[in-house]
Design a protein around this motif. Structure first.
Motif, PDB file in Angstrom:
ATOM      1  N   ARG A   1      -5.676   6.337   3.794  1.00  0.00           N
ATOM      2  CA  ARG A   1      -6.825   6.275   2.906  1.00  0.00           C
ATOM      3  C   ARG A   1      -7.510   7.644   2.794  1.00  0.00           C
ATOM      4  NH1 ARG A   1      -8.434   3.299  -1.201  1.00  0.00           N
ATOM      5  NH2 ARG A   1      -8.715   1.308  -0.161  1.00  0.00           N
ATOM      6  N   GLU A   2      -7.613   8.349   3.920  1.00  0.00           N
ATOM      7  CA  GLU A   2      -8.241   9.665   3.897  1.00  0.00           C
ATOM      8  C   GLU A   2      -7.421  10.665   3.079  1.00  0.00           C
ATOM      9  OE1 GLU A   2     -10.492   9.311   8.239  1.00  0.00           O
ATOM     10  OE2 GLU A   2      -8.586  10.389   8.043  1.00  0.00           O
TER      11      GLU A   2
ATOM     12  N   THR B   1      -5.684   9.769   7.878  1.00  0.00           N
ATOM     13  CA  THR B   1      -5.083   8.459   7.635  1.00  0.00           C
ATOM     14  C   THR B   1      -4.615   8.365   6.185  1.00  0.00           C
ATOM     15  OG1 THR B   1      -7.159   7.421   6.930  1.00  0.00           O
ATOM     16  CG2 THR B   1      -6.661   7.421   9.297  1.00  0.00           C
TER      17      THR B   1
ATOM     18  N   ARG C   1       0.436   3.855  -3.025  1.00  0.00           N
ATOM     19  CA  ARG C   1      -0.163   5.147  -2.710  1.00  0.00           C
ATOM     20  C   ARG C   1       0.836   6.303  -2.782  1.00  0.00           C
ATOM     21  NH1 ARG C   1      -4.566   2.886  -3.960  1.00  0.00           N
ATOM     22  NH2 ARG C   1      -5.680   1.726  -2.362  1.00  0.00           N
TER      23      ARG C   1
ATOM     24  N   THR D   1       0.826  -1.201   0.000  1.00  0.00           N
ATOM     25  CA  THR D   1       0.000   0.000   0.000  1.00  0.00           C
ATOM     26  C   THR D   1       0.862   1.254   0.000  1.00  0.00           C
ATOM     27  OG1 THR D   1      -1.731  -1.178   1.207  1.00  0.00           O
ATOM     28  CG2 THR D   1      -1.839   1.218   1.217  1.00  0.00           C
TER      29      THR D   1
ATOM     30  N   ILE E   1     -14.181   0.878  -3.852  1.00  0.00           N
ATOM     31  CA  ILE E   1     -14.825   0.787  -2.548  1.00  0.00           C
ATOM     32  C   ILE E   1     -16.309   1.052  -2.727  1.00  0.00           C
ATOM     33  CG2 ILE E   1     -12.774   1.464  -1.239  1.00  0.00           C
ATOM     34  CD1 ILE E   1     -13.827   4.287  -1.120  1.00  0.00           C
TER      35      ILE E   1
ATOM     36  N   GLU F   1      -5.598   9.878   0.528  1.00  0.00           N
ATOM     37  CA  GLU F   1      -5.818   9.493  -0.858  1.00  0.00           C
ATOM     38  C   GLU F   1      -7.144  10.065  -1.372  1.00  0.00           C
ATOM     39  OE1 GLU F   1      -5.796   5.330  -3.421  1.00  0.00           O
ATOM     40  OE2 GLU F   1      -6.257   5.305  -1.292  1.00  0.00           O
TER      41      GLU F   1
ATOM     42  N   GLU G   1      -1.536   2.955   8.662  1.00  0.00           N
ATOM     43  CA  GLU G   1      -2.325   3.735   7.713  1.00  0.00           C
ATOM     44  C   GLU G   1      -1.506   4.860   7.095  1.00  0.00           C
ATOM     45  OE1 GLU G   1      -5.719   5.016   9.929  1.00  0.00           O
ATOM     46  OE2 GLU G   1      -6.744   3.109   9.706  1.00  0.00           O
TER      47      GLU G   1
ATOM     48  N   LEU H   1     -11.253   3.823  -6.446  1.00  0.00           N
ATOM     49  CA  LEU H   1     -10.647   3.132  -5.306  1.00  0.00           C
ATOM     50  C   LEU H   1     -11.244   1.759  -5.063  1.00  0.00           C
ATOM     51  CD1 LEU H   1     -10.264   6.072  -2.743  1.00  0.00           C
ATOM     52  CD2 LEU H   1      -8.632   5.221  -4.428  1.00  0.00           C
TER      53      LEU H   1
ATOM     54  N   HIS I   1     -15.734   7.982   4.602  1.00  0.00           N
ATOM     55  CA  HIS I   1     -14.399   8.599   4.613  1.00  0.00           C
ATOM     56  C   HIS I   1     -14.505  10.110   4.388  1.00  0.00           C
ATOM     57  CE1 HIS I   1     -11.858   5.171   5.122  1.00  0.00           C
ATOM     58  NE2 HIS I   1     -12.301   4.542   4.044  1.00  0.00           N
TER      59      HIS I   1
END
Length: 493
Positions: A437-438, A435, A336, A332, A460, A440, A400, A458, A468
């Motif tokens: 993911r946040e 985080t 990322r 990841t 999701i 991103e 994260e 993503l 998010h």
């Protein structure tokens, strides 16, 4: 066009490309050659640290470090496509040569000196070939979305355990040749995976084309960004590997059934990746790994028979959980943040290899010179060090983010980076505690992308994307996408 249906195992709502499990094939080779089997020069753990084992792992670690330090040159090499086949041949030939002292050439009364030279050469070849195979598959997995990494890597572990147990049930010479063939099969799977990505770039299926395009872009990315040395992941991975191999060589159970621990850990991740991914949190693996390692290590000196088997299963389950965790997290980070996978996995894997050898050496030495109380005391010290490393080198927030790996920039690069959209988003994320993911999703919001588009890019669910975004708004104290864009654009001011 080639048909792909024969190479995919269909699961409700998902498809598992069998060729992606080539990583499991080389893991089976590691289990069968290095962890005590009929194809290994020394099938008895705890007896000695074999010279061939040391040479192979030394060359493996050295090759990993060299590749890591020359990652960009390797990625730009014009004949890079032949590397998997060369690595497969090295490992195949090396496996046969390493087994010479205990197989047919020894029975034919060949010259001892010739056997020694050939065996040492074989151990060098296996070390070099394994380093290449490891980095090739690690780079490929780092280009995949998180769910696919969890799914394919856990499936690879299950496949490796099954193959290893099957090999152990075979006639020794048959097992030897099958084991020697595993690296070539893994290389073939890798080449097939890369070729299929190229084919899917031209397919009429838009979903497959988009998926292949994302993977190809990640594999071709040549980031010039330099990163700080990954000290924290290297040290913690070394601590786990040292503890595992120390315990394995201090009188641990000599039963291949302990590999069930690996299967249990992989099965748990596989089930979550398939059916509960929206609720899957890699932090769960960390919460499982440490208690199991501590419990297995402390239990082992006090039990015999079935209890020793349980301790071995716990140790293997712990180590497998941590290895899967690190693969997901490091992959990841690479996908990322643009960290070069060859560099990151080369250094961290080298740390694991060196620590494994040191753990085996310390374990065998302790088994040879210490009594039960001495081994128990030393085990307690090792466990305490592991717990201390876990406390200081990893917290759940690290899972994260970038695990302490930070960009290294010149003044000019720093100014350019800060002015870029990604740089401004990264600054906002750091200041407001977002985080990985946040951050991103923040970057996508700053580009003006809608919630459905973020959901699509993503992979999701709509609910997860909205959740998010709500968290981002709350942390930034904003109420709309326009306010997010304004905040990001005025970051330098």
């Amino acid at each position: 066009m080639l048909q792909t249906t024969t190479s995919r195992f269909e699961i409700p709502g998902f498809a598992l490309p069998i060729r992606y499990l080539g990583m499991g094939v080389y893991l089976a080779w590691i289990y069968s050659v290095q962890f005590g089997s009929t194809t290994s020069p020394s099938p008895i753990p705890g007896a000695t640290v074999e010279p061939l084992f040391l040479i192979s792992n030394f060359m493996n670690a050295l090759a990993l470090i060299i590749c890591a330090l020359n990652a960009r040159r390797i990625m730009a090499h014009p004949r890079r496509t032949i590397i998997p086949w060369v690595a497969g041949v090295f490992m195949c030939v090396g496996t046969l040569l390493m087994a010479l002292p205990s197989t047919f050439l020894a029975e034919a009364h060949m010259m001892d000196q010739l056997i020694v030279i050939a065996s040492v050469g074989g151990s060098v070849l296996t070390g070099l070939g394994l380093a290449a195979i490891i980095l090739l598959w690690s780079e490929f997995y780092a280009a995949l979305p998180m769910r696919q990494v969890a799914l394919y890597y856990s499936s690879s572990f299950l496949l490796a355990v099954v193959l290893h147990l099957l090999i152990m049930a075979l006639n020794p010479q048959v097992a030897l040749f099958i084991t020697a063939a595993l690296p070539m099969i893994s290389a073939g799977c890798f080449v097939a995976s890369m070729n299929m990505i190229k084919l899917q770039l031209t397919t009429a299926d838009e979903a497959k084309r988009n998926e292949a395009s994302a993977i190809a872009d990640a594999l071709d990315r040549d980031s010039q960004q330099k990163w700080s040395f990954p000290v924290r992941p290297m040290l913690l991975m070394a601590a786990y590997s040292f503890t595992m191999n120390f315990c394995r060589t201090t009188g641990g159970v000599l039963n291949d059934l302990t590999m069930l621990g690996v299967a249990f850990a992989a099965l748990i991740v596989l089930v979550f990746a398939l059916f509960f991914f929206e609720r899957f949190d890699v932090r769960y693996l960390f919460r499982i790994a440490l208690p199991l390692m501590v419990a297995g290590a402390l239990l082992q000196p006090f039990v015999q028979g079935g209890g020793l088997l349980v301790a071995g299963i716990m140790l293997n389950m712990s180590h497998a959980s941590f290895v899967i965790l690190t693969m997901i997290v490091l992959s990841t980070i690479c996908s990322r943040y643009g960290v070069l996978a060859i560099w990151l996995f080369g250094l961290t894997r080298a740390a694991r290899v060196i620590a494994s050898v040191l753990g085996s050496y310390c374990g065998t030495s302790a088994w040879a010179v210490l009594d039960e109380s001495g081994i128990l005391l030393l085990t307690n010290i090792v466990v305490i060090v592991l717990v201390a490393f876990s406390m200081f080198l990893l917290n759940e927030t690290d899972l994260e983010t970038t695990w302490g790996i930070t960009p290294v920039k010149t003044r000019h690069e720093t100014a350019t980076y800060r002015e870029s959209l990604s740089g401004r988003c990264a600054q906002v994320a750091r200041l407001h505690g977002l985080t990985l993911r946040e951050e991103e999703i923040l970057a996508l919001l700053a580009q003006g992308k809608s919630t459905p588009r973020i959901q699509q890019e993503l992979c999701i669910s709509n609910g997860t994307a909205k959740s998010h975004i709500r968290h981002i708004y709350a942390k930034l104290n904003v109420h709309s996408r326009d306010e997010v864009i304004q905040l990001v654009n005025t970051m330098d001011e």
